[in-house]
Design a protein around this motif. Structure first.
Motif, PDB file in Angstrom:
ATOM      1  N   ASP A   1      -4.162   1.983  12.029  1.00  0.00           N
ATOM      2  CA  ASP A   1      -5.460   2.432  11.538  1.00  0.00           C
ATOM      3  C   ASP A   1      -6.104   3.317  12.598  1.00  0.00           C
ATOM      4  O   ASP A   1      -5.592   3.446  13.722  1.00  0.00           O
ATOM      5  CB  ASP A   1      -6.348   1.229  11.220  1.00  0.00           C
ATOM      6  N   SER A   2      -7.223   3.919  12.252  1.00  0.00           N
ATOM      7  CA  SER A   2      -7.953   4.755  13.203  1.00  0.00           C
ATOM      8  C   SER A   2      -9.439   4.450  13.106  1.00  0.00           C
ATOM      9  O   SER A   2      -9.935   4.064  12.046  1.00  0.00           O
ATOM     10  CB  SER A   2      -7.687   6.237  12.934  1.00  0.00           C
ATOM     11  N   VAL A   3     -10.123   4.628  14.224  1.00  0.00           N
ATOM     12  CA  VAL A   3     -11.563   4.384  14.299  1.00  0.00           C
ATOM     13  C   VAL A   3     -12.235   5.552  15.018  1.00  0.00           C
ATOM     14  O   VAL A   3     -11.568   6.415  15.595  1.00  0.00           O
ATOM     15  CB  VAL A   3     -11.863   3.058  15.034  1.00  0.00           C
TER      16      VAL A   3
ATOM     17  N   LYS B   1       0.838  -1.192   0.000  1.00  0.00           N
ATOM     18  CA  LYS B   1       0.000   0.000   0.000  1.00  0.00           C
ATOM     19  C   LYS B   1       0.876   1.245   0.000  1.00  0.00           C
ATOM     20  O   LYS B   1       1.975   1.262   0.559  1.00  0.00           O
ATOM     21  CB  LYS B   1      -0.909   0.031   1.227  1.00  0.00           C
ATOM     22  N   GLU B   2       0.394   2.306  -0.638  1.00  0.00           N
ATOM     23  CA  GLU B   2       1.123   3.570  -0.627  1.00  0.00           C
ATOM     24  C   GLU B   2       1.181   4.105   0.805  1.00  0.00           C
ATOM     25  O   GLU B   2       0.169   4.136   1.511  1.00  0.00           O
ATOM     26  CB  GLU B   2       0.435   4.588  -1.521  1.00  0.00           C
TER      27      GLU B   2
ATOM     28  N   PRO C   1       6.359  12.225   4.383  1.00  0.00           N
ATOM     29  CA  PRO C   1       5.580  11.550   3.331  1.00  0.00           C
ATOM     30  C   PRO C   1       4.205  12.149   3.082  1.00  0.00           C
ATOM     31  O   PRO C   1       3.646  11.987   1.999  1.00  0.00           O
ATOM     32  CB  PRO C   1       5.475  10.115   3.848  1.00  0.00           C
ATOM     33  N   ILE C   2       3.620  12.837   4.061  1.00  0.00           N
ATOM     34  CA  ILE C   2       2.297  13.419   3.866  1.00  0.00           C
ATOM     35  C   ILE C   2       2.394  14.851   3.351  1.00  0.00           C
ATOM     36  O   ILE C   2       1.424  15.422   2.896  1.00  0.00           O
ATOM     37  CB  ILE C   2       1.476  13.378   5.175  1.00  0.00           C
TER      38      ILE C   2
ATOM     39  N   LEU D   1      -0.981   6.407   5.995  1.00  0.00           N
ATOM     40  CA  LEU D   1      -0.900   7.456   7.014  1.00  0.00           C
ATOM     41  C   LEU D   1      -2.157   8.325   7.036  1.00  0.00           C
ATOM     42  O   LEU D   1      -2.580   8.792   8.098  1.00  0.00           O
ATOM     43  CB  LEU D   1       0.337   8.312   6.778  1.00  0.00           C
ATOM     44  N   MET D   2      -2.768   8.542   5.884  1.00  0.00           N
ATOM     45  CA  MET D   2      -3.999   9.317   5.856  1.00  0.00           C
ATOM     46  C   MET D   2      -5.127   8.570   6.573  1.00  0.00           C
ATOM     47  O   MET D   2      -5.922   9.165   7.298  1.00  0.00           O
ATOM     48  CB  MET D   2      -4.398   9.620   4.413  1.00  0.00           C
TER      49      MET D   2
END
Length: 289
Positions: A138-140, A35-36, A239-240, A41-42
């Motif tokens: 990941d985020s939730v 994955k990119e 990277p972002i 990160l996004m």
């Protein structure tokens, strides 16, 4: 070092040539299915509660395919005793140094996620869309879902005989649901503050959920050369693109240095030298509530 543990990692030198030919020359590395990093990160910063772990010795949990592949991963060993003939051994598992190892590991991880997608939907989505090599991040939206994601990821990775470890989150409630031995060593719940950790090359302050970008050593007048300026500029990983507005100034100056035609180690003097930023900045980037 940034690593929590310092271990000796055996690397199989599959690029070593014998009679002009190496094992990596005979193996296809496979397509790039990683994955990119930007996308991962996004997703990591998309929601309020972030959860991250890595997989313990990921490659070594995957067995090589029998009589066809194992002989190709042979090695010699005689325990430094040059007076005896070496014994021939065969690796039984995927090892570091083989050009196809990343592809194999990711293929196993993704296939395992697809096979268990109905049973562990949250975790499968994280593995398929928010895992970068052996790191799942990941985020939730809330802490309850964060705890559920942790539980599902443990069960999903265990289906492939893999063990997620070094768990960290910006939520104390999520961390309290994770056994101490599974948490990142930097996490100490007895303290009234969560730690700063590395996530894919970025400094992440979990207490305030902010990224930090630091260049600790500034350039001195004596060290102003094209080589040192480029080295300092290249040391900032973003990277972002959070720090692009700052870095672009240094890039423009680097372009001007290049146009002068000076050598790599020639001192930069005069007006150009005065304009070069010392790059001793510390940036903190936070996301809006």
């Amino acid at each position: 070092m940034d690593r929590e543990t310092i271990k000796v990692r055996m690397v199989y030198d599959a690029a070593a040539k014998f009679r002009g030919f190496s094992l990596n020359d005979a193996i296809s590395p496979g397509p790039n299915i990683l994955k990119e990093l930007f996308d991962v990160l996004m997703r990591f910063k998309l929601n309020r509660i972030a959860v991250m772990c890595d997989i313990s010795e990921m490659y070594l949990q995957i067995e090589l395919y029998g009589a066809e592949d194992k002989p190709m991963h042979s090695f010699l060993w005689r325990d430094l005793d040059v007076s005896i003939e070496p014994t021939v051994y065969e690796h039984q598992r995927v090892v570091f140094g083989i050009n196809a190892s990343p592809f194999i590991a990711l293929t196993v991880a993704k296939q395992n996620a697809r096979m268990n997608q109905v049973k562990f939907p949250l975790a499968a989505d994280t593995v398929l869309n928010s895992t970068y090599m052996d790191d799942s991040l990941d985020s939730v939206k809330d802490e309850r879902t964060g705890v559920e994601l942790y539980k599902q990821l443990v069960k999903l990775w265990n289906q492939a005989r893999m063990v997620p470890r070094k768990w960290i989150s910006n939520s104390k409630r999520v961390l309290e649901c994770i056994p101490i031995e599974q948490r990142a060593k930097s996490v100490d719940m007895a303290l009234n503050k969560l730690p700063t950790t590395k996530t894919k090359g970025l400094n992440w302050n979990t207490e305030v959920d902010k990224f930090h970008f630091e260049v600790p050593e500034k350039l001195t007048v004596e060290s102003l050369t094209k080589r040192n300026v480029l080295s300092k500029l290249s040391s900032v990983f973003y990277p972002i693109g959070f720090v692009s507005l700052v870095i672009i100034l240094a890039k423009v100056l680097m372009q001007r240095i290049w146009e002068t035609g000076m050598t790599w180690d020639e001192p930069i003097e005069g007006e150009l030298g005065l304009k070069i930023p010392r790059m001793d900045f510390k940036l903190t980037v936070s996301e809006p509530d």
